[in-house]
Motif scaffolding. Structure first.
Motif, PDB file in Angstrom:
ATOM      1  N   TYR A   1       0.851  -1.185   0.000  1.00  0.00           N
ATOM      2  CA  TYR A   1       0.000   0.000   0.000  1.00  0.00           C
ATOM      3  C   TYR A   1       0.894   1.245   0.000  1.00  0.00           C
ATOM      4  CZ  TYR A   1      -3.189   3.566   1.609  1.00  0.00           C
ATOM      5  OH  TYR A   1      -3.915   4.712   1.710  1.00  0.00           O
TER       6      TYR A   1
ATOM      7  N   ALA B   1      -4.259  -5.744   1.902  1.00  0.00           N
ATOM      8  CA  ALA B   1      -4.170  -4.358   1.439  1.00  0.00           C
ATOM      9  C   ALA B   1      -2.717  -3.922   1.268  1.00  0.00           C
ATOM     10  CB  ALA B   1      -4.878  -3.439   2.432  1.00  0.00           C
TER      11      ALA B   1
ATOM     12  N   ILE C   1     -11.587  -1.773   3.744  1.00  0.00           N
ATOM     13  CA  ILE C   1     -12.985  -2.214   3.629  1.00  0.00           C
ATOM     14  C   ILE C   1     -13.137  -3.183   2.464  1.00  0.00           C
ATOM     15  CG2 ILE C   1     -15.330  -1.469   3.046  1.00  0.00           C
ATOM     16  CD1 ILE C   1     -14.726   1.077   4.730  1.00  0.00           C
ATOM     17  N   ASP C   2     -12.520  -2.877   1.340  1.00  0.00           N
ATOM     18  CA  ASP C   2     -12.588  -3.775   0.183  1.00  0.00           C
ATOM     19  C   ASP C   2     -11.981  -5.136   0.507  1.00  0.00           C
ATOM     20  OD1 ASP C   2     -13.842  -1.831  -1.319  1.00  0.00           O
ATOM     21  OD2 ASP C   2     -12.023  -1.229  -2.402  1.00  0.00           O
TER      22      ASP C   2
ATOM     23  N   ARG D   1      -8.709   3.576   4.235  1.00  0.00           N
ATOM     24  CA  ARG D   1      -9.994   3.091   4.753  1.00  0.00           C
ATOM     25  C   ARG D   1     -10.716   2.260   3.690  1.00  0.00           C
ATOM     26  NH1 ARG D   1     -15.389   5.019   4.780  1.00  0.00           N
ATOM     27  NH2 ARG D   1     -16.508   4.350   6.630  1.00  0.00           N
ATOM     28  N   ARG D   2     -10.788   2.796   2.491  1.00  0.00           N
ATOM     29  CA  ARG D   2     -11.480   2.099   1.395  1.00  0.00           C
ATOM     30  C   ARG D   2     -10.783   0.779   1.043  1.00  0.00           C
ATOM     31  NH1 ARG D   2     -16.201   1.860   0.346  1.00  0.00           N
ATOM     32  NH2 ARG D   2     -15.865  -0.310   0.056  1.00  0.00           N
ATOM     33  N   VAL D   3      -9.463   0.779   1.010  1.00  0.00           N
ATOM     34  CA  VAL D   3      -8.702  -0.422   0.680  1.00  0.00           C
ATOM     35  C   VAL D   3      -8.945  -1.504   1.733  1.00  0.00           C
ATOM     36  CG1 VAL D   3      -6.357  -1.347   0.396  1.00  0.00           C
ATOM     37  CG2 VAL D   3      -6.953   0.842  -0.611  1.00  0.00           C
TER      38      VAL D   3
ATOM     39  N   ASP E   1      -6.457   5.983  -0.266  1.00  0.00           N
ATOM     40  CA  ASP E   1      -7.606   5.839   0.616  1.00  0.00           C
ATOM     41  C   ASP E   1      -7.508   4.529   1.396  1.00  0.00           C
ATOM     42  OD1 ASP E   1     -10.032   5.960   1.885  1.00  0.00           O
ATOM     43  OD2 ASP E   1     -11.230   6.109   0.066  1.00  0.00           O
TER      44      ASP E   1
END
Length: 57
Positions: free
Chosen positions: A21, A55, A31-32, A27-29, A25
């Motif tokens: 990483y 992630a 969550i995905d 947070r988005r990574v 984003d």
């Protein structure tokens, strides 16, 4: 001794680690990655550690 007829246990296949990483984003990574884990093994398969690994964090 009699040969064993039991099948060996298979380990759950892990997805290959993505590129590390690098800014964006987070947070988005995460969550995905968690949603992907849910899809693969249900809610009990989700862990922060595994989501972060996927992630690349």
């Amino acid at each position: 001794m009699k040969p064993s007829t039991a099948k060996p246990r298979r380990r759950a296949a892990r997805a290959a680690a993505p590129k590390p990483y690098h800014h964006g984003d987070l947070r988005r990574v995460l969550i995905d990655a968690a949603l992907q884990l849910v899809g693969e093994g249900g809610a009990e398969a989700v862990s922060v550690r595994e989501a972060a690994r996927r992630a690349g964090v």
